[in-house]
Write an enzyme that holds these catalytic residues in place. Structure first.
Site, PDB file in Angstrom:
ATOM      1  N   ALA A 169      21.294  56.304  -2.149  1.00 22.75           N
ATOM      2  CA  ALA A 169      22.516  56.161  -1.365  1.00 22.75           C
ATOM      3  C   ALA A 169      22.356  56.788   0.016  1.00 22.75           C
ATOM      4  O   ALA A 169      21.840  56.163   0.940  1.00 22.75           O
ATOM      5  CB  ALA A 169      23.689  56.772  -2.124  1.00 22.75           C
ATOM      6  N   ARG A 170      22.776  58.035   0.137  1.00 23.30           N
ATOM      7  CA  ARG A 170      22.653  58.788   1.380  1.00 23.30           C
ATOM      8  C   ARG A 170      22.229  60.210   1.033  1.00 23.30           C
ATOM      9  O   ARG A 170      22.792  60.836   0.130  1.00 23.30           O
ATOM     10  CB  ARG A 170      23.977  58.803   2.157  1.00 23.30           C
ATOM     11  CG  ARG A 170      24.257  57.519   2.931  1.00 23.30           C
ATOM     12  CD  ARG A 170      23.291  57.353   4.072  1.00 23.30           C
ATOM     13  NE  ARG A 170      23.503  56.152   4.856  1.00 23.30           N
ATOM     14  CZ  ARG A 170      22.862  55.000   4.671  1.00 23.30           C
ATOM     15  NH1 ARG A 170      21.994  54.889   3.689  1.00 23.30           N
ATOM     16  NH2 ARG A 170      23.087  53.966   5.449  1.00 23.30           N
ATOM     17  N   LEU A 216      29.634  51.181  -8.167  1.00 23.55           N
ATOM     18  CA  LEU A 216      29.222  49.859  -8.652  1.00 23.55           C
ATOM     19  C   LEU A 216      29.594  48.792  -7.625  1.00 23.55           C
ATOM     20  O   LEU A 216      30.335  47.855  -7.913  1.00 23.55           O
ATOM     21  CB  LEU A 216      29.842  49.551 -10.012  1.00 23.55           C
ATOM     22  CG  LEU A 216      29.119  48.477 -10.827  1.00 23.55           C
ATOM     23  CD1 LEU A 216      27.789  49.018 -11.345  1.00 23.55           C
ATOM     24  CD2 LEU A 216      29.979  48.004 -11.998  1.00 23.55           C
ATOM     25  N   GLU A 237      16.835  64.217   6.829  1.00 22.89           N
ATOM     26  CA  GLU A 237      15.803  63.274   7.289  1.00 22.89           C
ATOM     27  C   GLU A 237      15.502  63.495   8.770  1.00 22.89           C
ATOM     28  O   GLU A 237      16.408  63.793   9.554  1.00 22.89           O
ATOM     29  CB  GLU A 237      16.275  61.831   7.065  1.00 22.89           C
ATOM     30  CG  GLU A 237      16.305  61.449   5.601  1.00 22.89           C
ATOM     31  CD  GLU A 237      16.594  59.968   5.378  1.00 22.89           C
ATOM     32  OE1 GLU A 237      16.507  59.192   6.345  1.00 22.89           O
ATOM     33  OE2 GLU A 237      16.888  59.596   4.240  1.00 22.89           O
ATOM     34  N   HIS A 282      12.854  56.631   2.720  1.00 22.44           N
ATOM     35  CA  HIS A 282      14.018  55.817   3.071  1.00 22.44           C
ATOM     36  C   HIS A 282      13.597  54.353   3.284  1.00 22.44           C
ATOM     37  O   HIS A 282      13.944  53.732   4.278  1.00 22.44           O
ATOM     38  CB  HIS A 282      14.698  56.364   4.335  1.00 22.44           C
ATOM     39  CG  HIS A 282      16.133  55.933   4.448  1.00 22.44           C
ATOM     40  ND1 HIS A 282      17.090  56.707   5.058  1.00 22.44           N
ATOM     41  CD2 HIS A 282      16.785  54.814   4.037  1.00 22.44           C
ATOM     42  CE1 HIS A 282      18.260  56.090   5.036  1.00 22.44           C
ATOM     43  NE2 HIS A 282      18.096  54.926   4.414  1.00 22.44           N
TER      44      HIS A 282
END
Length: 357
Positions: free
Chosen positions: A262-263, A177, A292, A310
């Site tokens: 996120a990642r 958060l 990626e 992305h």
């Protein structure tokens, strides 16, 4: 600019990457207060960049300024080979982007260099809402069928509604958060009428929780068991491991949904595909990917999975903000003020914080 021509009265700022494009007036004022040195593209290649630092080619610079996420990273990851070469005078590294997995912020803190990232919070949060909705309404199925055959169109038109749901009154769990997670919570609650749960390594204030109508969960696995959709919004795993793996997926509520903005490296995508195949999850949406720029082949073949490239933070407003916030962070720190968007300030000893700011 050669270090021999540097004014002794102005702190040096190492500008890595392309020239500023949008905030030209701000950069003009920025350049009056600091001496800007911009390494060439060839100097930014890792071997040459490291040699230049060893040789003090750019003098004792006080800050690193990287205004774009897609340029200025040619030297590769800022790690234990690269960071110790920084001069002791370097006090702040201000970079564009919401993530910082390409920089060892812990080591930067050891070197007393603050890392400040300008997050694309609004853009990413908006995109996350699209992905959340995509999992509830099977938007990948709908959009691909509309571009396919008439039978595919009809099949989706007839059969998708029985598998689709309104997000209202469903529970959204947010892992992380921070600034982005907070905006996702706010938007999802106000726009979709969702109940908000969150997990974070640090609990937020009562005031913030009330403003977001968010409930804190100290136990991540416990939160997962109660959520209809889970959004991964943490910038990195504290210990470098994947946050969503086969074991953690066992704790997800059966028939729930998963969104990753996120990642990609934080998720075991093969395990995610298994969970979808088994029916543990009914849908998923990923803007970031484990390998990626190559999305997972199994996920690509699933109509209940939405994949994007992305692009969650990819808006013109984000790029303009990257430039501006990077300059504002450097300006604040080098003028003895507190940084505006620090990432690793909590890693500094309190004495060092007082000394630096």
């Amino acid at each position: 600019m050669s270090p021999s021509l540097v004014s002794p009265d102005k702190p040096i700022v190492l500008h890595i990457g392309d020239p500023v494009k949008w905030n030209l007036d701000q950069f003009s004022e920025f350049s009056k207060d600091f001496t800007i040195i911009q390494p060439s593209l060839s100097e930014r290649q890792r071997p040459e960049f490291m040699k230049a630092l060893q040789d003090k080619r750019w003098g004792d610079f006080a800050a690193i300024f990287r205004p774009f996420w897609n340029t200025g990273g040619e030297m590769g990851r800022w790690d234990r080979d690269l960071i110790p070469l920084l001069p002791e005078s370097c006090r702040v590294f201000a970079a564009a982007g919401a993530g910082f997995d390409w920089a060892d912020v812990d080591l930067l803190a050891e070197r007393v260099s603050l890392y400040s990232a300008a997050a694309a919070s609004e853009s990413v949060a908006d995109f996350a809402l699209f992905l959340i909705l995509a999992t509830f309404r099977h938007l990948n199925w709908c959009t691909t069928s509309a571009r396919s055959t008439t039978s595919a169109f009809t099949d989706c038109h007839v059969n998708a509604p029985a598998l689709s749901h309104n997000p209202r009154n469903h529970t959204l769990g947010i892992i992380g958060l921070g600034a982005i997670g907070q905006l996702i919570a706010q938007k999802a609650h106000l726009a979709f009428g969702m109940r908000i749960r969150y997990f974070d390594i640090v609990r937020k204030s009562d005031q913030l929780e009330i403003s977001l109508s968010a409930t804190f969960d100290a136990d991540l696995d416990g939160m997962l068991r109660d959520c209809d959709c889970v959004v991964l919004a943490t910038p990195a795993s504290p210990d470098g491991r994947k946050i969503i793996d086969a074991e953690r997926l066992k704790h997800f509520k059966t028939g729930s949904r998963f969104v990753n903005i996120a990642r990609g490296v934080l998720v075991d995508e093969e395990a995610l595909a298994d969970a979808l195949d088994e029916g543990r999850l009914c849908a998923a949406a990923l803007d970031v990917h484990e390998h990626e720029p190559v999305p997972n082949d199994r996920l690509k073949g699933m109509r209940n999975v939405t994949l994007t490239t992305h692009n969650a933070g990819g808006t013109l407003e984000t790029h303009i903000g990257f430039e501006s916030w990077s300059m504002r962070n450097v300006d604040a720190v080098l003028k003895g003020k507190e940084p505006l968007t620090p990432v690793n300030l909590h890693l500094f000893p309190s004495a060092e914080i007082k000394r630096k700011f």
